[in-house]
Enzyme design. Structure first.
Site, PDB file in Angstrom:
ATOM      1  N   HIS A 107       9.603  -7.440   8.380  1.00  0.00           N
ATOM      2  CA  HIS A 107       9.175  -6.339   7.509  1.00  0.00           C
ATOM      3  C   HIS A 107       9.443  -5.015   8.197  1.00  0.00           C
ATOM      4  CE1 HIS A 107       5.750  -7.497  10.008  1.00  0.00           C
ATOM      5  NE2 HIS A 107       5.409  -6.220   9.998  1.00  0.00           N
ATOM      6  N   HIS A 109       8.133  -0.946   8.305  1.00  0.00           N
ATOM      7  CA  HIS A 109       7.089   0.015   7.966  1.00  0.00           C
ATOM      8  C   HIS A 109       7.722   1.344   7.552  1.00  0.00           C
ATOM      9  CE1 HIS A 109       3.722  -2.173  10.086  1.00  0.00           C
ATOM     10  NE2 HIS A 109       4.757  -2.702  10.723  1.00  0.00           N
TER      11      HIS A 109
HETATM   12  P1  AMP Z   1       3.266  -5.741  12.198  1.00  0.00           P
HETATM   13  O1  AMP Z   1       2.193  -5.519  13.214  1.00  0.00           O
HETATM   14  O2  AMP Z   1       4.492  -4.941  12.373  1.00  0.00           O
HETATM   15  O3  AMP Z   1       3.537  -7.225  12.084  1.00  0.00           O
HETATM   16  O4  AMP Z   1       2.690  -5.213  10.842  1.00  0.00           O
HETATM   17  C1  AMP Z   1       1.906  -5.944   9.980  1.00  0.00           C
HETATM   18  C2  AMP Z   1       1.310  -4.949   9.024  1.00  0.00           C
HETATM   19  O5  AMP Z   1       0.833  -5.678   7.918  1.00  0.00           O
HETATM   20  C3  AMP Z   1       0.139  -4.149   9.582  1.00  0.00           C
HETATM   21  O6  AMP Z   1       0.428  -2.761   9.480  1.00  0.00           O
HETATM   22  C4  AMP Z   1      -1.030  -4.551   8.691  1.00  0.00           C
HETATM   23  O7  AMP Z   1      -1.871  -3.471   8.409  1.00  0.00           O
HETATM   24  C5  AMP Z   1      -0.330  -5.061   7.453  1.00  0.00           C
HETATM   25  N1  AMP Z   1      -1.015  -6.058   6.663  1.00  0.00           N
HETATM   26  C6  AMP Z   1      -1.662  -7.152   7.117  1.00  0.00           C
HETATM   27  N2  AMP Z   1      -2.130  -7.886   6.080  1.00  0.00           N
HETATM   28  C7  AMP Z   1      -1.733  -7.243   4.955  1.00  0.00           C
HETATM   29  C8  AMP Z   1      -1.894  -7.489   3.552  1.00  0.00           C
HETATM   30  N3  AMP Z   1      -2.556  -8.546   3.101  1.00  0.00           N
HETATM   31  N4  AMP Z   1      -1.355  -6.599   2.670  1.00  0.00           N
HETATM   32  C9  AMP Z   1      -0.708  -5.513   3.127  1.00  0.00           C
HETATM   33  N5  AMP Z   1      -0.515  -5.223   4.422  1.00  0.00           N
HETATM   34  C10 AMP Z   1      -1.027  -6.076   5.327  1.00  0.00           C
END
Ligand code: AMP
Length: 148
Positions: A107, A109
């Site tokens: 993903h 950001h």
């Molecule tokens: P990463 O640390 O790059 O793997 O980012 C994961 C991101 O997913 C974090 O910024 C979380 O806040 C976000 N996140 C976790 N669970 C959810 C969810 N159910 N819906 C939307 N974002 C989420």
């Protein structure tokens, strides 16, 4: 969240969102990607772009995934900049727990930025559902205007 032994796990949260098993505040979808609001935003309007094809991160993704993924990233970054009157946009993408990755499905950001305003901490502080919904509406409205 621990790193799942370098193999893709189908029970990760974004895989569940992609399968419709968990709700998200979706702002965009095409045949290759989906974009939705981050529930723990590091800035107002923080969103995520997720390819539908499974990979842990960028390093193990098939090359064919990258173009469509970043086409959506660019589209949503432009929309977020307008929707949130941002001075700039930070694009972040983490690979591996050591690099800060917490969800092990690739993903990207997209984070609106403002002059002299630091980012909130990563993955902390769940935003109110009403605020997330309102922010999703702002992005969707801009996307609609961009499509006209
Ligand atoms: P990463 O640390 O790059 O793997 O980012 C994961 C991101 O997913 C974090 O910024 C979380 O806040 C976000 N996140 C976790 N669970 C959810 C969810 N159910 N819906 C939307 N974002 C989420």
């Amino acid at each position: 969240m621990s790193e799942p032994m370098n193999t893709y796990q189908t029970d990760n949260i974004f895989a569940k969102i992609l399968r419709g098993e968990i709700a998200c505040e979706k702002v965009f979808e095409d045949k290759d990607t989906i974009a939705f609001m981050d529930i723990m935003p590091q800035s107002e309007g923080h969103l995520l772009v997720v390819p539908k094809q499974a990979s842990l991160g960028l390093l193990d993704a098939e090359q064919v995934v990258i173009g469509p993924l970043f086409t959506t990233v660019q589209k949503l970054a432009k929309a977020a900049k307008i929707a949130f009157y941002a001075d700039g946009i930070t694009i972040m993408q983490f690979n591996g727990a050591s690099a800060g990755q917490t969800v092990f499905h690739l993903h990207v950001h997209i984070i609106p930025r403002y002059d002299n305003v630091p980012l909130r901490a990563h993955g902390t502080g769940t935003e109110k559902a009403t605020t997330i919904k309102l922010n999703a509406e702002k992005i969707k409205n801009v996307l609609n205007e961009m499509a006209e």
